[in-house]
Design an enzyme around this catalytic site. Structure first.
Site, PDB file in Angstrom:
ATOM      1  N   ARG A  66      31.509  54.016  13.732  1.00  0.00           N
ATOM      2  CA  ARG A  66      31.166  53.722  15.121  1.00  0.00           C
ATOM      3  C   ARG A  66      29.642  53.740  15.317  1.00  0.00           C
ATOM      4  O   ARG A  66      29.081  52.932  16.059  1.00  0.00           O
ATOM      5  CB  ARG A  66      31.840  54.775  16.015  1.00  0.00           C
ATOM      6  CG  ARG A  66      31.563  54.651  17.480  1.00  0.00           C
ATOM      7  CD  ARG A  66      32.436  53.597  18.108  1.00  0.00           C
ATOM      8  NE  ARG A  66      32.126  53.449  19.513  1.00  0.00           N
ATOM      9  CZ  ARG A  66      33.020  53.166  20.452  1.00  0.00           C
ATOM     10  NH1 ARG A  66      34.269  52.991  20.137  1.00  0.00           N
ATOM     11  NH2 ARG A  66      32.652  53.024  21.709  1.00  0.00           N
ATOM     12  N   THR A 109      28.717  48.554  35.536  1.00  0.00           N
ATOM     13  CA  THR A 109      29.477  48.518  36.785  1.00  0.00           C
ATOM     14  C   THR A 109      30.867  49.072  36.543  1.00  0.00           C
ATOM     15  O   THR A 109      31.516  48.771  35.549  1.00  0.00           O
ATOM     16  CB  THR A 109      29.514  47.094  37.390  1.00  0.00           C
ATOM     17  OG1 THR A 109      30.402  47.097  38.499  1.00  0.00           O
ATOM     18  CG2 THR A 109      29.942  46.050  36.387  1.00  0.00           C
ATOM     19  N   HIS A 110      31.293  49.936  37.470  1.00  0.00           N
ATOM     20  CA  HIS A 110      32.557  50.657  37.329  1.00  0.00           C
ATOM     21  C   HIS A 110      33.400  50.421  38.587  1.00  0.00           C
ATOM     22  O   HIS A 110      32.884  50.566  39.698  1.00  0.00           O
ATOM     23  CB  HIS A 110      32.263  52.157  37.160  1.00  0.00           C
ATOM     24  CG  HIS A 110      33.485  52.999  37.124  1.00  0.00           C
ATOM     25  ND1 HIS A 110      34.473  52.826  36.178  1.00  0.00           N
ATOM     26  CD2 HIS A 110      33.903  54.001  37.929  1.00  0.00           C
ATOM     27  CE1 HIS A 110      35.443  53.697  36.403  1.00  0.00           C
ATOM     28  NE2 HIS A 110      35.128  54.420  37.451  1.00  0.00           N
ATOM     29  N   GLY A 144      27.392  60.002  29.157  1.00  0.00           N
ATOM     30  CA  GLY A 144      28.712  60.346  29.677  1.00  0.00           C
ATOM     31  C   GLY A 144      29.555  59.121  30.009  1.00  0.00           C
ATOM     32  O   GLY A 144      29.126  57.976  29.834  1.00  0.00           O
TER      33      GLY A 144
HETATM   34  C1  GRF Z   1      35.309  44.945  36.384  1.00  0.00           C
HETATM   35  O1  GRF Z   1      36.022  45.413  37.497  1.00  0.00           O
HETATM   36  C2  GRF Z   1      34.594  46.067  35.673  1.00  0.00           C
HETATM   37  O2  GRF Z   1      34.027  46.999  36.512  1.00  0.00           O
HETATM   38  C3  GRF Z   1      35.752  46.653  34.914  1.00  0.00           C
HETATM   39  O3  GRF Z   1      36.439  45.536  34.414  1.00  0.00           O
HETATM   40  C4  GRF Z   1      36.224  44.441  35.284  1.00  0.00           C
HETATM   41  C5  GRF Z   1      35.618  43.330  34.485  1.00  0.00           C
HETATM   42  O4  GRF Z   1      35.799  42.120  35.112  1.00  0.00           O
HETATM   43  N1  GRF Z   1      35.326  47.600  33.941  1.00  0.00           N
HETATM   44  P1  GRF Z   1      35.113  40.771  34.571  1.00  0.00           P
HETATM   45  O5  GRF Z   1      35.295  40.722  33.056  1.00  0.00           O
HETATM   46  O6  GRF Z   1      33.672  40.796  34.967  1.00  0.00           O
HETATM   47  O7  GRF Z   1      35.875  39.677  35.259  1.00  0.00           O
END
Ligand code: GRF
Length: 201
Positions: A66, A109-110, A144
């Site tokens: 990894r 982005t989460h 994290g």
């Molecule tokens: C998004 O909601 C992201 O936050 C999550 O998976 C989704 C990805 O969507 N981890 P995309 O591939 O940008 O359509």
């Protein structure tokens, strides 16, 4: 000056598409100079190829460890000299080699309102818990799981008849708008991280 973005994806790439569309306007202040992925044959890569953005794929399974994968990913990204690295639906945790090289200018982005519901199942976990609002969080990546300093958040309602899919789709509409807005402002104005707090401009 136009900020150089490297975007990493693992799936459908609708967040990437939103960035590509925004970058078509020179006033946005950023350009996607490369798109990387941890798997092949995904729509996210096709979206980049269709507009002539270079792509690269590094699969964990093709490396002995990894750590070796992480170091190779760091190098591949570095070759494009990014000002900002955007993890947009990238379903792998980056490691210490990557963060040593790029830390401080990597955002992710989460699909939940941090610090609630970190991890792979943000929409499902929010639905299961019974919250009435959820959303998406853009944060500066640290070692994290979804714990980095928060750059931006957006809120959506949870409807009574939501499924995980309908909720995640509603989140993604808001998430794309948040991502485009925040990345554009970071590109044009810069940003400062002080402790837990992020200030753009
Ligand atoms: C998004 O909601 C992201 O936050 C999550 O998976 C989704 C990805 O969507 N981890 P995309 O591939 O940008 O359509």
């Amino acid at each position: 000056m136009t900020a150089r973005l490297v975007v990493l994806v693992s799936g459908s790439g609708t967040n990437l598409q939103a960035l590509l569309d925004a970058c078509a306007d020179p006033a946005y202040g950023a350009e996607v100079v490369a798109v990387g992925a941890d798997r092949g044959d995904i729509e996210g890569l096709s979206r980049a190829e269709r507009v002539g953005v270079p792509t690269f794929v590094l699969k964990v399974g093709d490396f002995a460890t990894r750590e070796a994968w992480d170091a190779a990913l760091a190098e591949s990204v570095a070759a494009y000299e990014p000002d900002l690295v955007v993890l947009a639906g990238f379903m792998k945790l980056v490691g210490s080699a990557f963060l040593t090289r790029h830390g401080g200018r990597v955002v992710n982005t989460h699909p939940a309102l941090s610090p609630s519901f970190p991890g792979m199942h943000g929409p499902a976990d929010a639905l299961e818990y019974g919250v009435k609002v959820t959303g998406a969080t853009l944060f500066v990546v640290d070692p994290g799981v979804d714990t980095g300093q928060i750059v931006a958040q957006t809120v959506v309602p949870v409807e009574d008849d939501d499924t995980v899919e309908s909720l995640h789709e509603r989140i993604k509409v808001a998430e794309r708008a948040m991502l485009v807005d925040a990345v554009g402002r970071m590109a044009r104005e810069g940003f400062v991280v002080t402790g837990r707090r992020v200030r753009i401009g």
